[in-house]
Enzyme design. Sequence first.
Site, short mmCIF file in Angstrom:
data_model
loop_
_atom_site.label_atom_id
_atom_site.label_comp_id
_atom_site.label_asym_id
_atom_site.label_seq_id
_atom_site.Cartn_x
_atom_site.Cartn_y
_atom_site.Cartn_z
N ARG A 106 40.89 41.04 39.32
CA ARG A 106 39.56 41.04 39.94
C ARG A 106 39.50 42.19 40.93
O ARG A 106 40.50 42.81 41.25
CB ARG A 106 39.27 39.70 40.63
N ASN A 144 32.73 38.87 47.81
CA ASN A 144 33.74 37.86 48.08
C ASN A 144 35.03 38.55 48.51
O ASN A 144 35.52 39.46 47.84
CB ASN A 144 34.03 37.02 46.83
N GLU A 145 35.55 38.14 49.65
CA GLU A 145 36.85 38.61 50.13
C GLU A 145 37.02 40.13 49.99
O GLU A 145 37.97 40.63 49.39
CB GLU A 145 37.98 37.88 49.40
N CYS A 153 40.64 53.35 48.21
CA CYS A 153 40.74 54.05 46.92
C CYS A 153 40.94 55.54 47.20
O CYS A 153 40.28 56.11 48.08
CB CYS A 153 39.48 53.82 46.09
N GLU A 302 36.95 28.91 53.07
CA GLU A 302 37.99 28.48 52.13
C GLU A 302 39.22 28.03 52.90
O GLU A 302 39.61 28.63 53.90
CB GLU A 302 38.42 29.62 51.20
N GLU A 350 44.97 31.02 38.99
CA GLU A 350 44.93 30.07 40.10
C GLU A 350 45.01 28.62 39.63
O GLU A 350 44.61 27.71 40.37
CB GLU A 350 43.66 30.30 40.92
N LYS A 351 45.58 28.38 38.46
CA LYS A 351 45.61 27.01 37.95
C LYS A 351 46.54 26.09 38.75
O LYS A 351 46.42 24.87 38.68
CB LYS A 351 46.00 26.99 36.47
#
Length: 661
Positions: A106, A144-145, A153, A302, A350-351
Amino acid sequence: MPRIMFGGDYNPEQWPEDVWAEDMKLMAEAGVSLVSVGIFAWARVEPRPGEYDFGWFDRVLDLLAEADIGASLATMTASPPPWLSRLHPEVLPRRADGVRLWPGARQHYCPSSPIYREYAGRLVEQVAARYGNHPALRLWHVGNEYGCHVRACYCDVSATDFRRWLRERYHDVEALNAAWSTAFWSQRYGDWSEVLPPRTAPTFGNPAQKLDFARFSNDAILACYTMERDILRRYTPDVPMTTNFIGLVHKPIDSFRWAAEQDVVSLDSYPDPYDPGTHVDAGFGYDLVRSARRGQPWLLMEQAPSAVNWRERNAPKPPGVMRLWSWQAVAQGADGVLFFQWRQAAGGAEKFHSAMLPHAGAHTRIHREVRDLGAEIAATAELAGTRVRAEVALLHDWPNWWAVEGEAHPAPLDLLAAHRAHYAPLFDAHVTCDVLPPDADLAGYRLVIVPNLYLLSAATAAVLREHVRRGGTLLVSYFSGVVDDTERLHPGGAPGPLRDLLGLRVEEFWPLPADGTIGLDLDGRPGRGLEWSEWVEPAGAQAIGTFTEGELAGRPAVLRHSYGAGTAWYLATRPEPALMRAVLDRVRAEAGVAPVLPGLPDGVQAVRRHGVDRSYLLLLNHGGAEVTVALPAPAVDLLGDADRPTGLVTLAPRGVAVLRS
């Protein structure tokens, strides 16, 4: 928000639709009032460029509205779909060594990429137009985050953007040469086209170049956020905006700069159950995000119900710890307690990350604890909007962080470790502390603490000088006031523009060997100094403590100087924890700073939240034994017998009390 919000990330795209109805039922039973939804939905809602499929997401939001569950609605841009990098591989980021980062995880985009921003902006337009008036919408969750995986970069697109940023900052290349000290090592630039990001080089890079690139990288990522936010504002000017900071303090992202661009500050916090001091580190992060908008309530966006998946060893949270740490966030100013995530993933990276609804289902310890916490949060709605007040401020500065941990210094320094060393004695003494940028208004603070402020501007020095002149107390630690904001040494050496305020000058830095210590004497109390020492020459300051061994034996280690109506202290080393506690106890006592509640047992945290006409004392037992706390006046425990005031509170291990007074 009319109450303390409770919920978590919801990722319905990972599940068949027949699961969604069960989710709504179980969420309602658990007291869920807010979910972050759509964060990673880009590939699902835009399966091909310009072709949008929002029908399934319409049904999700409708179900949430029917269940009276609010949506922290994401802009869906956090993870571009595979087709974007297939069509435009130039959006992929590069590391400093030139290695390209590929899709498959991601956040695989260059923040400076105009192509990424164009496609992301198109999607945000679609989301805002479609859902701006949806009854479930409570809050926009932008991206997100940011900066979690791609912190900077170094590609050619970023190089071009970096040069644009530098031209805006310095205007001409000769000003850049002066700021970057390019006369050193024949680095002088004759044309803007010669300037590059600080890519992998043969040896130590230019520290001023690296500092400016860190500033630029923060700004480039922030520009992605503000681009999306501004689109949302055109459609929904009254819907608040947030994006979630990560970790307790995240080095690439200047939270103070970002907080000014948000309506609500939110944080993702993952303390380590294996670390016995992790709640103190968490406390520092919570005080920082609360302070980022000068005490405004914030959201714990979170946390893990139990174990995470990304540490080398992923410990579960023992029974009661999730509740305790959730209430710690509320105690320190949070108006929301959310988790990652609602339903535990069946596949993907992330399971094994825990969730509010585990693989084993609703009849589990974790889910029972979640439901119990949801009921407690619902019963304490009156806390919402109350604020935490502090008389102590600790200064943290992102440019200083980027600079002080640079290369080719007398010794490596860890700024967060320095903050922890100064913050922990206050936490243990039940003293509330704000964490502020150096340019903050210090009015109202009795004591200001400045650890390792290596990069010090004349403007910041003036603020600190005025604080003390007006009667405040200041404590500054070693390796402060060394350079200006372009990494050039202050004339005359450290502590630079603080010399008159501190009443001393530092002649030489004497960092200790790795794991080395040095003897100290603090007004007859012996101890050890850690990490660092300095040859200090007093120029008006009084030596309160001295080094007792080595080449510095007999020389000052802890100094006190009167200035105007106030007092400034200087530490030329880091005293070991017990001695640091003694130093800070003395300093804050002289400053007139009292604990929230005196005489508390070790391991008990006390924080007070203030409303218009009443206040709330929150007590949290981080220790391993039952304790009894005597209150200054009878109070009602909102988590206990709400009809019977009490003057004594018994806290089990990991116990919590929320007392209305």
